[in-house]
Design a protein around this motif. Structure first.
Motif, PDB file in Angstrom:
ATOM      1  N   VAL A 166       0.843  -1.196   0.000  1.00 33.10           N
ATOM      2  CA  VAL A 166       0.000   0.000   0.000  1.00 33.10           C
ATOM      3  C   VAL A 166       0.884   1.254   0.000  1.00 33.10           C
ATOM      4  CG1 VAL A 166      -1.659   1.343   1.356  1.00 33.10           C
ATOM      5  CG2 VAL A 166      -1.953  -1.140   1.104  1.00 33.10           C
ATOM      6  N   HIS A 167       1.953   1.207   0.757  1.00 35.89           N
ATOM      7  CA  HIS A 167       2.893   2.329   0.825  1.00 35.89           C
ATOM      8  C   HIS A 167       3.502   2.619  -0.542  1.00 35.89           C
ATOM      9  CE1 HIS A 167       6.355   4.757   1.897  1.00 35.89           C
ATOM     10  NE2 HIS A 167       7.192   3.776   1.625  1.00 35.89           N
ATOM     11  N   TYR A 168       3.893   1.583  -1.265  1.00 37.96           N
ATOM     12  CA  TYR A 168       4.521   1.777  -2.572  1.00 37.96           C
ATOM     13  C   TYR A 168       3.561   2.431  -3.562  1.00 37.96           C
ATOM     14  CZ  TYR A 168       7.909  -1.569  -0.678  1.00 37.96           C
ATOM     15  OH  TYR A 168       8.829  -2.222   0.104  1.00 37.96           O
ATOM     16  N   VAL A 169       2.282   2.139  -3.427  1.00 37.16           N
ATOM     17  CA  VAL A 169       1.277   2.722  -4.321  1.00 37.16           C
ATOM     18  C   VAL A 169       0.897   4.132  -3.866  1.00 37.16           C
ATOM     19  CG1 VAL A 169      -1.109   2.514  -5.152  1.00 37.16           C
ATOM     20  CG2 VAL A 169       0.361   0.484  -5.039  1.00 37.16           C
ATOM     21  N   ARG A 170       0.578   4.246  -2.596  1.00 34.27           N
ATOM     22  CA  ARG A 170       0.068   5.525  -2.067  1.00 34.27           C
ATOM     23  C   ARG A 170       1.121   6.629  -2.083  1.00 34.27           C
ATOM     24  NH1 ARG A 170      -0.926   4.348   3.529  1.00 34.27           N
ATOM     25  NH2 ARG A 170       1.306   4.834   3.704  1.00 34.27           N
ATOM     26  N   MET A 229      -1.695  -6.722  -4.632  1.00 34.34           N
ATOM     27  CA  MET A 229      -2.882  -6.323  -3.874  1.00 34.34           C
ATOM     28  C   MET A 229      -4.133  -6.974  -4.450  1.00 34.34           C
ATOM     29  SD  MET A 229      -1.846  -2.304  -3.322  1.00 34.34           S
ATOM     30  CE  MET A 229      -3.470  -1.774  -2.769  1.00 34.34           C
ATOM     31  N   CYS A 230      -4.197  -7.056  -5.762  1.00 41.35           N
ATOM     32  CA  CYS A 230      -5.331  -7.705  -6.422  1.00 41.35           C
ATOM     33  C   CYS A 230      -5.382  -9.186  -6.059  1.00 41.35           C
ATOM     34  CB  CYS A 230      -5.208  -7.534  -7.934  1.00 41.35           C
ATOM     35  SG  CYS A 230      -6.572  -8.252  -8.884  1.00 41.35           S
ATOM     36  N   ASN A 231      -4.218  -9.835  -6.041  1.00 40.10           N
ATOM     37  CA  ASN A 231      -4.165 -11.246  -5.664  1.00 40.10           C
ATOM     38  C   ASN A 231      -4.615 -11.455  -4.225  1.00 40.10           C
ATOM     39  OD1 ASN A 231      -3.114 -11.779  -8.206  1.00 40.10           O
ATOM     40  ND2 ASN A 231      -0.996 -11.945  -7.506  1.00 40.10           N
ATOM     41  N   LEU A 232      -4.129 -10.616  -3.323  1.00 37.67           N
ATOM     42  CA  LEU A 232      -4.462 -10.750  -1.908  1.00 37.67           C
ATOM     43  C   LEU A 232      -5.932 -10.447  -1.639  1.00 37.67           C
ATOM     44  CD1 LEU A 232      -1.334  -9.062  -0.246  1.00 37.67           C
ATOM     45  CD2 LEU A 232      -1.785 -11.511  -0.494  1.00 37.67           C
ATOM     46  N   ALA A 233      -6.513  -9.567  -2.452  1.00 30.12           N
ATOM     47  CA  ALA A 233      -7.900  -9.151  -2.234  1.00 30.12           C
ATOM     48  C   ALA A 233      -8.909 -10.254  -2.518  1.00 30.12           C
ATOM     49  CB  ALA A 233      -8.214  -7.927  -3.098  1.00 30.12           C
ATOM     50  N   ARG A 257      -7.555  -9.883   2.404  1.00 26.84           N
ATOM     51  CA  ARG A 257      -8.292  -8.670   2.030  1.00 26.84           C
ATOM     52  C   ARG A 257      -8.449  -7.749   3.230  1.00 26.84           C
ATOM     53  NH1 ARG A 257     -12.202 -10.982  -0.505  1.00 26.84           N
ATOM     54  NH2 ARG A 257     -13.720 -11.136   1.185  1.00 26.84           N
ATOM     55  N   GLU A 258      -8.679  -8.333   4.385  1.00 23.98           N
ATOM     56  CA  GLU A 258      -8.809  -7.543   5.604  1.00 23.98           C
ATOM     57  C   GLU A 258      -7.486  -6.874   5.966  1.00 23.98           C
ATOM     58  OE1 GLU A 258     -10.389  -5.744   8.968  1.00 23.98           O
ATOM     59  OE2 GLU A 258     -11.330  -6.631   7.189  1.00 23.98           O
ATOM     60  N   ALA A 259      -6.383  -7.564   5.716  1.00 21.90           N
ATOM     61  CA  ALA A 259      -5.065  -6.983   5.976  1.00 21.90           C
ATOM     62  C   ALA A 259      -4.828  -5.768   5.085  1.00 21.90           C
ATOM     63  CB  ALA A 259      -3.975  -8.030   5.754  1.00 21.90           C
ATOM     64  N   LEU A 260      -5.264  -5.853   3.844  1.00 26.18           N
ATOM     65  CA  LEU A 260      -5.143  -4.718   2.931  1.00 26.18           C
ATOM     66  C   LEU A 260      -6.003  -3.547   3.400  1.00 26.18           C
ATOM     67  CD1 LEU A 260      -5.248  -6.485  -0.555  1.00 26.18           C
ATOM     68  CD2 LEU A 260      -3.277  -5.346   0.473  1.00 26.18           C
ATOM     69  N   ARG A 261      -7.201  -3.859   3.867  1.00 23.58           N
ATOM     70  CA  ARG A 261      -8.093  -2.806   4.346  1.00 23.58           C
ATOM     71  C   ARG A 261      -7.470  -2.078   5.527  1.00 23.58           C
ATOM     72  NH1 ARG A 261     -11.309  -1.494   8.149  1.00 23.58           N
ATOM     73  NH2 ARG A 261     -10.853  -3.392   9.323  1.00 23.58           N
ATOM     74  N   ARG A 262      -6.896  -2.832   6.466  1.00 20.04           N
ATOM     75  CA  ARG A 262      -6.257  -2.220   7.630  1.00 20.04           C
ATOM     76  C   ARG A 262      -5.054  -1.373   7.226  1.00 20.04           C
ATOM     77  NH1 ARG A 262      -6.919  -7.486   9.803  1.00 20.04           N
ATOM     78  NH2 ARG A 262      -4.673  -7.861   9.485  1.00 20.04           N
ATOM     79  N   ALA A 263      -4.391  -1.770   6.149  1.00 19.96           N
ATOM     80  CA  ALA A 263      -3.204  -1.034   5.697  1.00 19.96           C
ATOM     81  C   ALA A 263      -3.553   0.232   4.925  1.00 19.96           C
ATOM     82  CB  ALA A 263      -2.338  -1.951   4.826  1.00 19.96           C
ATOM     83  N   GLY A 264      -4.831   0.437   4.624  1.00 21.38           N
ATOM     84  CA  GLY A 264      -5.255   1.640   3.910  1.00 21.38           C
ATOM     85  C   GLY A 264      -5.284   1.496   2.407  1.00 21.38           C
ATOM     86  N   ALA A 265      -5.546   0.282   1.933  1.00 22.60           N
ATOM     87  CA  ALA A 265      -5.552   0.043   0.492  1.00 22.60           C
ATOM     88  C   ALA A 265      -6.613   0.870  -0.226  1.00 22.60           C
ATOM     89  CB  ALA A 265      -5.767  -1.441   0.204  1.00 22.60           C
ATOM     90  N   VAL A 266      -7.771   1.034   0.404  1.00 23.55           N
ATOM     91  CA  VAL A 266      -8.858   1.791  -0.226  1.00 23.55           C
ATOM     92  C   VAL A 266      -8.410   3.222  -0.494  1.00 23.55           C
ATOM     93  CG1 VAL A 266     -11.187   2.695   0.051  1.00 23.55           C
ATOM     94  CG2 VAL A 266     -10.659   0.358   0.798  1.00 23.55           C
ATOM     95  N   GLN A 267      -7.767   3.822   0.506  1.00 22.50           N
ATOM     96  CA  GLN A 267      -7.298   5.200   0.340  1.00 22.50           C
ATOM     97  C   GLN A 267      -6.218   5.307  -0.734  1.00 22.50           C
ATOM     98  OE1 GLN A 267      -7.695   3.581   3.165  1.00 22.50           O
ATOM     99  NE2 GLN A 267      -9.216   4.764   4.322  1.00 22.50           N
ATOM    100  N   SER A 268      -5.361   4.284  -0.822  1.00 26.38           N
ATOM    101  CA  SER A 268      -4.309   4.327  -1.836  1.00 26.38           C
ATOM    102  C   SER A 268      -4.902   4.223  -3.236  1.00 26.38           C
ATOM    103  CB  SER A 268      -3.303   3.191  -1.615  1.00 26.38           C
ATOM    104  OG  SER A 268      -3.874   1.925  -1.915  1.00 26.38           O
ATOM    105  N   LEU A 269      -5.996   3.491  -3.379  1.00 30.03           N
ATOM    106  CA  LEU A 269      -6.650   3.358  -4.680  1.00 30.03           C
ATOM    107  C   LEU A 269      -7.391   4.625  -5.054  1.00 30.03           C
ATOM    108  CD1 LEU A 269      -7.978  -0.307  -4.441  1.00 30.03           C
ATOM    109  CD2 LEU A 269      -5.929   0.514  -5.617  1.00 30.03           C
ATOM    110  N   GLU A 270      -7.863   5.349  -4.059  1.00 30.67           N
ATOM    111  CA  GLU A 270      -8.535   6.621  -4.326  1.00 30.67           C
ATOM    112  C   GLU A 270      -7.596   7.616  -4.987  1.00 30.67           C
ATOM    113  OE1 GLU A 270     -10.035   7.799  -0.533  1.00 30.67           O
ATOM    114  OE2 GLU A 270     -11.873   6.583  -0.697  1.00 30.67           O
ATOM    115  N   LYS A 271      -6.305   7.483  -4.658  1.00 30.36           N
ATOM    116  CA  LYS A 271      -5.310   8.356  -5.295  1.00 30.36           C
ATOM    117  C   LYS A 271      -5.272   8.131  -6.796  1.00 30.36           C
ATOM    118  CE  LYS A 271      -0.302   8.982  -5.714  1.00 30.36           C
ATOM    119  NZ  LYS A 271       1.046   8.640  -5.195  1.00 30.36           N
TER     120      LYS A 271
END
Length: 262
Positions: free
Chosen positions: A209-213, A235-239, A245-259
Motif C-alpha cells: 500500500v505504501h509503494y502505491v500511495r 494487492m489484487c491477488n491478496l484481495a 483482504r482484511e489486511a489490505l483494508r487495515r493497511a489503507g488500500a482503499v485510500q491508496s486506490l482513491e489516489k
C-alpha cells in the motif's frame, strides 16, 4: 548470483534445482545475501521469482526455513505436503525464514522506493514484490509452451542484461508481471489461499500500500512492470481472500486506490 539466476530460467532446470540434494544449501546462501542486503540481493529475488514459475517450487520456497528444512527434507515438497497449517506458524516465528528475510529487506530498503533514482536497493524491492506476486497468483494455466520463456532475468530497464537469450519474450501478453502467469504445473486453490493468508500476517500488505500511495511518480508514469504496477497486482491477488483482504483494508488500500481514481 547471476549464474543461479540464469540457471533458474528453463523449466526443466527449475525441477532439477528443487529436487537436488543441495537445494536447501542454495536457498540458505541466497537468503543470506538478501538478509545482508548486498547489492546482489535483487538477483536473488529474481531467482526466487524465476524458480516459482514451477508450481511445485512455490511451497518449498515460500516455506523455506534454514534450520528445519534439512530435517523435514522432502516432507514439505508438493508431492507429500498438502497444507501449510502449523508449518506456516513456524515460518513466521523463524526470523531466518525466507519470507521473514524478504519482509525485513523490504522494510529496510523502503526509503529507496521513494526516490526517483534507480538503485540496486530499489530493484531488490521491485523483484521481491514480483516474487510475492508470483506466489499469490491463482493461475489457471497448467502447462505452458516450453519454447516461450516468460522469465524476466534480463530487464532492459536496469543496467546490463543478466541474460540475453532470445527466449526472453518481454512483450508477451503472458508476461508474469502484467497479470498473467507463465506457470508450469498446478497448485491448489487452497494452497494459494493459505500462502496469501500467511503473507497477510506480515508487514508486506502495508508495504505494498505504501509503494502505491506514496509513489514519487504521478500515476500516468506508472509503467508496466514498475514497482507500482507490480504492487497493485499483488494487492489484487491478496484481495481475493477474506483474511488477506482484511489486511489490505487495515493497511489503507482503499485510500491508496482513491489516489489513482482521483
Amino acid at each position: 548470483c547471476w549464474t543461479f539466476n540464469n540457471l533458474s530460467i528453463p523449466y526443466e532446470n527449475k525441477a532439477t534445482i528443487i529436487e537436488g540434494k543441495n537445494f536447501s544449501k542454495m536457498l540458505q546462501a541466497l537468503t543470506k545475501v538478501v538478509d545482508s542486503n548486498l547489492p546482489e540481493a535483487y538477483l536473488c529475488c529474481i531467482f526466487f521469482m524465476n524458480l516459482t514459475f514451477l508450481a511445485h517450487a512455490i511451497r518449498p520456497v515460500v516455506l523455506y526455513m534454514p534450520l528445519i528444512l534439512r530435517d523435514v527434507g522432502k516432507s514439505i515438497m508438493p508431492s507429500s505436503f498438502d497444507g501449510i497449517g502449523a508449518l506456516g506458524t513456524r515460518v513466521l516465528d523463524d526470523s531466518n525464514s525466507l519470507l521473514r528475510t524478504v519482509e525485513r529487506m523490504l522494510i529496510a530498503n523502503s526509503p529507496c522506493s521513494m526516490k526517483p533514482i534507480k538503485s540496486v536497493q530499489g530493484e531488490a524491492i521491485r523483484w521481491a514484490c514480483g516474487f510475492i506476486r508470483n506466489v499469490t497468483f491463482l493461475g489457471e494455466v497448467s502447462v505452458v509452451d516450453h519454447n516461450i520463456n516468460k522469465d524476466r532475468s534480463n530487464d532492459s530497464s536496469y543496467g546490463d542484461n543478466v541474460n540475453n537469450s532470445s527466449n526472453n519474450d518481454t512483450s508477451s501478453a503472458n508476461d508474469y508481471l502484467s497479470g498473467n502467469s507463465g506457470r508450469q504445473g498446478v497448485i491448489s486453490r487452497e494452497s494459494i489461499e493459505e500462502i496469501c493468508t500467511l503473507i497477510s500476517t506480515t508487514e508486506i500488505p502495508r508495504l505494498l500500500v505504501h509503494y502505491v500511495r506514496d509513489s514519487p511518480y504521478p500515476t500516468i508514469k506508472w509503467s508496466k512492470d514498475s514497482l507500482e504496477d507490480i504492487s497493485l497486482g499483488v494487492m489484487c491477488n491478496l484481495a481475493q481472500w477474506t483474511s488477506s483482504r482484511e489486511a489490505l483494508r487495515r493497511a489503507g488500500a482503499v485510500q491508496s486506490l482513491e489516489k489513482i481514481e482521483g
